[in-house]
Design an enzyme around this catalytic site. Sequence first.
Site, short mmCIF file in Angstrom:
data_model
loop_
_atom_site.label_atom_id
_atom_site.label_comp_id
_atom_site.label_asym_id
_atom_site.label_seq_id
_atom_site.Cartn_x
_atom_site.Cartn_y
_atom_site.Cartn_z
N GLN A 172 0.84 -1.20 0.00
CA GLN A 172 0.00 0.00 0.00
C GLN A 172 0.88 1.26 0.00
O GLN A 172 1.90 1.29 0.68
CB GLN A 172 -0.92 -0.01 1.21
CG GLN A 172 -1.85 -1.22 1.28
CD GLN A 172 -2.96 -1.18 0.24
OE1 GLN A 172 -3.21 -0.15 -0.38
NE2 GLN A 172 -3.62 -2.31 0.03
N TYR A 179 -6.79 -11.80 -3.75
CA TYR A 179 -5.88 -10.74 -4.19
C TYR A 179 -5.06 -10.33 -2.95
O TYR A 179 -5.00 -9.15 -2.60
CB TYR A 179 -6.64 -9.55 -4.77
CG TYR A 179 -7.69 -9.90 -5.81
CD1 TYR A 179 -7.35 -10.00 -7.16
CD2 TYR A 179 -9.01 -10.14 -5.44
CE1 TYR A 179 -8.32 -10.32 -8.12
CE2 TYR A 179 -9.98 -10.47 -6.39
CZ TYR A 179 -9.64 -10.55 -7.72
OH TYR A 179 -10.61 -10.86 -8.66
N GLU A 211 -3.19 -15.20 -4.35
CA GLU A 211 -2.48 -14.09 -5.01
C GLU A 211 -1.80 -14.65 -6.26
O GLU A 211 -1.29 -15.77 -6.24
CB GLU A 211 -1.46 -13.52 -3.99
CG GLU A 211 -0.32 -12.72 -4.54
CD GLU A 211 -0.74 -11.44 -5.23
OE1 GLU A 211 -1.58 -10.70 -4.71
OE2 GLU A 211 -0.19 -11.19 -6.32
N CYS A 221 -10.30 0.17 -4.88
CA CYS A 221 -9.63 1.45 -5.18
C CYS A 221 -10.29 2.14 -6.36
O CYS A 221 -9.82 3.20 -6.78
CB CYS A 221 -8.14 1.25 -5.39
SG CYS A 221 -7.75 0.07 -6.66
C1 SAM Z 1 -4.68 -3.95 -4.54
S1 SAM Z 1 -3.47 -5.19 -4.33
C2 SAM Z 1 -3.90 -5.80 -2.75
C3 SAM Z 1 -2.87 -6.64 -2.04
C4 SAM Z 1 -3.12 -6.87 -0.55
N1 SAM Z 1 -4.51 -7.16 -0.25
C5 SAM Z 1 -2.62 -5.72 0.29
O1 SAM Z 1 -3.46 -4.95 0.78
O2 SAM Z 1 -1.40 -5.56 0.43
C6 SAM Z 1 -4.01 -6.39 -5.45
C7 SAM Z 1 -3.18 -7.66 -5.52
O3 SAM Z 1 -3.83 -8.56 -6.42
C8 SAM Z 1 -2.87 -9.23 -7.21
N2 SAM Z 1 -3.61 -9.64 -8.41
C9 SAM Z 1 -3.94 -8.89 -9.49
N3 SAM Z 1 -4.72 -9.59 -10.33
C10 SAM Z 1 -4.91 -10.81 -9.76
C11 SAM Z 1 -5.64 -11.97 -10.14
N4 SAM Z 1 -6.33 -12.00 -11.27
N5 SAM Z 1 -5.63 -13.03 -9.30
C12 SAM Z 1 -4.91 -12.99 -8.15
N6 SAM Z 1 -4.21 -11.93 -7.74
C13 SAM Z 1 -4.21 -10.84 -8.53
C14 SAM Z 1 -1.76 -8.23 -7.39
O4 SAM Z 1 -0.53 -8.91 -7.64
C15 SAM Z 1 -1.77 -7.50 -6.04
O5 SAM Z 1 -0.90 -8.13 -5.13
#
Ligand code: SAM
Length: 409
Positions: free
Chosen positions: A230, A262, A286, A366
Site C-alpha cells: 500500500q 488478491y 495471489e 480502489c
Molecule cells: C490492490 S493489491 C492488494 C494486495 C493486498 N490485499 C494488500 O493490501 O497488500 C491487489 C493484488 O492482487 C494481485 N492480483 C492482481 N490480479 C490478480 C488476479 N487475477 N488473481 C490474483 N491476484 C491478482 C496483485 O498482484 C496485487 O498483489
Amino acid sequence: MGEMQGKTLEIDVTNIAHGGVSVARHDGRVIFVSDAIPGERVKARITEDSKKSFWRAETVSVVEPSEHRRPHVWAAASLDRVPEERAGGAEFGHITLDHQRELKRQVLEDSMQRMGRTTIEHTPVEGLEGSDDGTGWRTRVRLHVDEYGRVGPYAARSHRVIEVDDLPLATAALNEAAPLRQLFAGEEHVDVLSPSTGGARLIVGTQKPTTITEVVGEREFRLADSGFWQVHEHAASTLTTAVQEAIDGDRFDPRAHNLDLYGGVGLLAAAVADRFGPATQITSVESDSAATDFAAGNLVEWIGANAQTGRVERWVRELAASATAIDKGRLRNATIVLDPPRSGAGKEVVASLAALAPAQLVYVACDPVALSRDVALFAERGYELVRLRAYDLFPNTHHFEAVATLVRS
Ligand SMILES: C[S@@+](CC[C@H](N)C(=O)[O-])C[C@H]1O[C@@H](n2cnc3c(N)ncnc32)[C@H](O)[C@@H]1O
C-alpha cells in the site's frame, strides 16, 4: 468533428466526474475538463473532439475561481505551466483538502447510484493522519525515463516525461533519495521507496529484487522491494483496522473456509486473523508467486492460515468444482475479503463467489465505479450492501479507497 481541437472556449464547470476531471457543457455537449473545480468559469483548450458524445479540454486560465481553489501544492503541476508541461499524478492539488474529499464523496455516491443501483447514506471520505495540505504521504513513486535518459513523472494524460525538482506528495525520505534531474540512459523507469523501517531505496529498471520489511502496528511483513505494498504511509494500518471493523463478528466463523483474495503478502489475512484469534482458518490467494511465498512466511504464526498462488478467477472456479459437501458447508459459513486491482473483481469472479454462497464479503476497492458495478452484480445474486466506508488514501489525487460489507440476504 476535428476542427475544435486546439481551440479555447470559456465554459462553466458544473460537476465532478470519475477520473479526476470535471464536467462542463458547450452547446449541449459534455466536455470533460482537467484542472478545474465545479462552480468555476474557466478558459479551456479542447484536446479531444473526435467523439460524438463528449470532448476533452484542459484549463488554461480561471475566469471565476471557486472558493475551494488554492495554489497548487506542486508548482510543476500548476496552471502557471502550459497544460502539456504539467506533471501528472496530483490532479486535485489545486483544491482545498476538505473539498477534494467532498468531491470524492460525490463520485462515490453518484457511481453507487448509477452503476450500483444503490442509494448510500452520507459516506464521507475520511482523511488519514498527515499534513494539512495532503502532502508527504507517498512511500512509493515510479519515475519514468525518456529517450534522452531524463527521469520524472509523466505529464498528465500523456507518456511524456516531465523533469521536476520535487515530489511533494512523497515522504521526506523519498524526496531525499529521488534521483531527480539525473540521467538514466537505456532504462525505462526508476522506482523510489521509503519503507516504514526507515531510509529509502532506488530500484533501477528490472534490477534483482531485495527483501524489505514493512511494519504495521506491532506486526512485521516481509516482501520484495519490487512487490505490491500500500502506498500511503498509513494505508496498511488504516486498511487493517477498516477490514477488521467491516467484518460482522456475528457472521464470522473462525473454522469456516475464510478467504483473502488478491492477498499480496498477506496484510488483510493477518488483519482478519489478528481480530479473530489463533484458531482462524484463512487462505490468501495471489497471482504473484513471490508475494505468495512472502505471505506464507508473514502468516506463519497462524496454524490455520495459508497462502496459495493462483489467478482468483480460475482458483475460485476450481475450488467450486472440487469442493466436497463438507467444504461447501465451510464455504457457506465463510467470510471472504477481496482487494482486487483497479478493474475490480468483475462478472466472472462475482458469479463464482456468489455461487459459493459465503456468509459475508468485505470488498476493498480502489475504484468506485468498479466497486459499484460489482455491488450491483452481487445484489442480483442475493448479496446486500450493509456497510460502506471510504478513506482518502491518496490526497491531492482523485483516487480513494472504499471498504464495503456485503451479506447474504
Ligand atoms: C490492490 S493489491 C492488494 C494486495 C493486498 N490485499 C494488500 O493490501 O497488500 C491487489 C493484488 O492482487 C494481485 N492480483 C492482481 N490480479 C490478480 C488476479 N487475477 N488473481 C490474483 N491476484 C491478482 C496483485 O498482484 C496485487 O498483489
